[in-house]
Write a protein that holds these residues in place. Structure first.
Motif, mmCIF file in Angstrom:
data_model
loop_
_atom_site.group_PDB
_atom_site.id
_atom_site.type_symbol
_atom_site.label_atom_id
_atom_site.label_comp_id
_atom_site.label_asym_id
_atom_site.label_seq_id
_atom_site.Cartn_x
_atom_site.Cartn_y
_atom_site.Cartn_z
ATOM 1 N N ALA A 204 -10.359 27.789 25.736
ATOM 2 C CA ALA A 204 -10.524 29.014 26.521
ATOM 3 C C ALA A 204 -9.328 29.286 27.423
ATOM 4 C CB ALA A 204 -11.801 28.928 27.358
ATOM 5 N N SER A 205 -8.634 28.241 27.863
ATOM 6 C CA SER A 205 -7.515 28.442 28.785
ATOM 7 C C SER A 205 -6.378 29.243 28.169
ATOM 8 C CB SER A 205 -6.984 27.088 29.273
ATOM 9 O OG SER A 205 -7.965 26.419 30.041
ATOM 10 N N GLY A 206 -6.255 29.221 26.864
ATOM 11 C CA GLY A 206 -5.181 29.971 26.226
ATOM 12 C C GLY A 206 -5.625 31.224 25.513
ATOM 13 N N ARG A 207 -6.920 31.582 25.648
ATOM 14 C CA ARG A 207 -7.443 32.713 24.859
ATOM 15 C C ARG A 207 -8.193 33.743 25.697
ATOM 16 N NH1 ARG A 207 -9.924 29.841 19.454
ATOM 17 N NH2 ARG A 207 -8.840 27.844 19.623
ATOM 18 N N ASN A 208 -8.421 33.477 26.966
ATOM 19 C CA ASN A 208 -9.347 34.277 27.768
ATOM 20 C C ASN A 208 -8.746 35.615 28.184
ATOM 21 O OD1 ASN A 208 -8.247 34.040 30.754
ATOM 22 N ND2 ASN A 208 -8.072 32.002 29.852
ATOM 23 N N GLY A 209 -9.530 36.408 28.901
ATOM 24 C CA GLY A 209 -9.086 37.722 29.326
ATOM 25 C C GLY A 209 -8.037 37.725 30.402
ATOM 26 N N GLY A 210 -7.784 36.572 31.029
ATOM 27 C CA GLY A 210 -6.726 36.472 32.026
ATOM 28 C C GLY A 210 -7.082 37.025 33.388
ATOM 29 N N GLN A 211 -8.341 37.344 33.631
ATOM 30 C CA GLN A 211 -8.752 37.913 34.911
ATOM 31 C C GLN A 211 -9.045 36.788 35.902
ATOM 32 O OE1 GLN A 211 -11.692 40.967 34.556
ATOM 33 N NE2 GLN A 211 -10.651 41.975 32.885
ATOM 34 N N ALA A 212 -8.268 36.745 36.963
ATOM 35 C CA ALA A 212 -8.413 35.724 38.016
ATOM 36 C C ALA A 212 -9.160 36.363 39.170
ATOM 37 C CB ALA A 212 -7.044 35.224 38.456
ATOM 38 N N ILE A 213 -10.401 35.910 39.402
ATOM 39 C CA ILE A 213 -11.305 36.589 40.318
ATOM 40 C C ILE A 213 -11.804 35.596 41.366
ATOM 41 C CG2 ILE A 213 -13.397 37.979 40.479
ATOM 42 C CD1 ILE A 213 -13.101 38.473 37.440
#
Length: 431
Positions: free
Chosen positions: A72-81
């Motif tokens: 998941a660390s290299g495939r996710n939506g990249g949203q840091a919330i």
């Protein structure tokens, strides 16, 4: 649910993998060795823990079944919330108002840590400020505004409410009724971030072995992780396998569910057309259970995510379904399709709260990020590193969160979850 695969596989085809330089495979573990700390998993959690430990002077070895950031660390939506996968009212029910406030404040520290590391280690991962949570219907708007008021008044967290007109000034979509805008959150290139964390950790002496799936955890006074070709004995072990543990710690796996989530990339739209979609370059997510989330890439594509799968297989007709959802959000892209579609597994807990703690006095774990892991994983690594160094207060605060197993056992828990999620999806449509 076992997700076993051959070791050392390349990254799944995606715009993320295609847009970063290729990195040579790091050597697999061969033979027996020792370390102060051995970490299972080279995703955000494991790499963050390794980096935090190395900053404190520990000798750290990381064992990764595939490649750095492969899951998941290299495939996710990249949203840091800021925050966690559950709302603060859920935390309050689980641990009380005082402890919920402490946990939320820790999440703010996690976001600050992420930003400091990007700057200090010069991690180039296309960071952009700003995240908008957007409601589709009246019920969602009312709930979102109540939640925002709670965060502003009781958690001292600054947020902005944008009405429909103000939102349309930044987001050219007719679908949403307004937005809760958070300037402190943001988005990044997830695989570039994972690779940057790995380089930072290695610069401090951390040893990372790829293509080294762990087959066994020996819970001894000085625990040991074994692979097919070697072992690492350490004073402390950190389990950071999340959705991909595959039999290493059954009591952890029973408290998370691997859920497939998917994202696609359009062809390059050109800067002018892309900027008309999202003028301030923020990340956006709606607040449905089957949510859509999207942002722009650095090369002016739209990255559009959504859908979910509760089995090991992607939903049928995935590209077509996601393309239709994108067109529903942005009708002006009717002439545009998705050039690539990819996915991966996130790990959710029953209450969507983070599940961090200890299996034994010297075996630590962090899992259950429930789709909010980009910032929270860095916090998890720092919290565990501090506990190994003797500062237990923050890890103890997370360990107090109660977690129940998913009902149904290995065979029935997936159908039961599908039935529950179907109800929530129906509620989004009807209310």
């Amino acid at each position: 649910m076992t997700l076993a695969r051959p070791a050392g596989q390349p990254h799944a085809p995606s715009w993320y993998a295609a847009s970063v330089p290729e990195v040579s495979l790091r050597p697999a573990l061969r033979g027996d060795t020792q370390a102060d700390v051995c970490v299972l998993g080279a995703g955000y959690t494991g790499l963050s823990a390794a980096l935090s430990l190395a900053e404190r002077g520990y000798r750290v070895t990381v064992l990764e079944a595939q490649r750095v950031g492969w899951g998941a660390s290299g495939r996710n939506g990249g949203q840091a919330i800021v925050g966690f996968g559950c709302e603060v009212d859920t935390l309050e029910r689980l641990v009380g108002k005082f402890n919920a406030r402490a946990l939320f404040d820790y999440s703010r520290e996690g976001m600050a840590l992420l930003r400091r590391r990007l700057q200090h280690y010069q991690i180039a991962c296309d960071w952009r400020d700003g995240h908008a949570s957007v409601p589709i219907n009246g019920r969602q708007e009312r709930e979102l505004r109540r939640g925002m008021q709670r965060l502003v008044e009781h958690y001292d967290y600054p947020l902005q409410w944008w009405d429909r007109t103000q939102l349309r000034g930044q987001l050219d979509s007719p679908r949403y009724r307004g937005a809760m805008f958070d300037v402190a959150s943001g988005h990044l290139h997830p695989l570039a971030y994972a690779q940057g964390l790995a380089r930072a950790a290695e610069s401090l002496g951390v040893v990372i072995h790829e293509a080294s799936p762990v087959q066994q955890l020996l819970r001894e006074p000085r625990p040991q992780l074994r692979t097919a070709d070697g072992s690492v004995r350490a004073d402390h072990v950190v389990i950071a396998g999340n959705a991909l543990l595959a039999g290493i710690a059954p009591e952890l796996e029973s408290r998370i569910m691997p859920v497939g989530t998917y994202i696609g990339a359009t062809p390059v739209l050109g800067e002018e057309r892309a900027r008309r979609l999202i003028r301030n370059d923020m990340a956006v997510a709606d607040v449905s259970w089957a949510l859509d989330y999207f942002k722009l890439s650095a090369d002016h594509r739209l990255l559009f995510g959504g859908r979910a799968s509760y089995s090991a297989l992607p939903p049928p007709g995935l590209r077509g379904v996601m393309t239709r959802r994108m067109h529903h959000v942005f009708p002006q892209l009717r002439d545009v399709g998705l050039e690539q579609v990819w996915g991966g597994f996130v790990d959710i807990t029953r209450n969507r709260a983070p599940h961090w703690g200890r299996l034994t006095p010297n075996v630590y774990f962090a899992q259950g990020f429930s789709g909010h892991g980009v910032a929270a994983t860095g916090l998890a690594g720092e919290v565990i590193a501090a506990a190994i160094a003797g500062q237990n207060e923050r890890l103890d605060a997370f360990a107090r969160i109660p977690h129940r197993r998913f009902p149904g056992g290995p065979l029935l828990r997936t159908p039961l979850l599908v039935a529950a999620m179907s109800w929530y999806k129906l509620r989004d449509v009807l209310w």
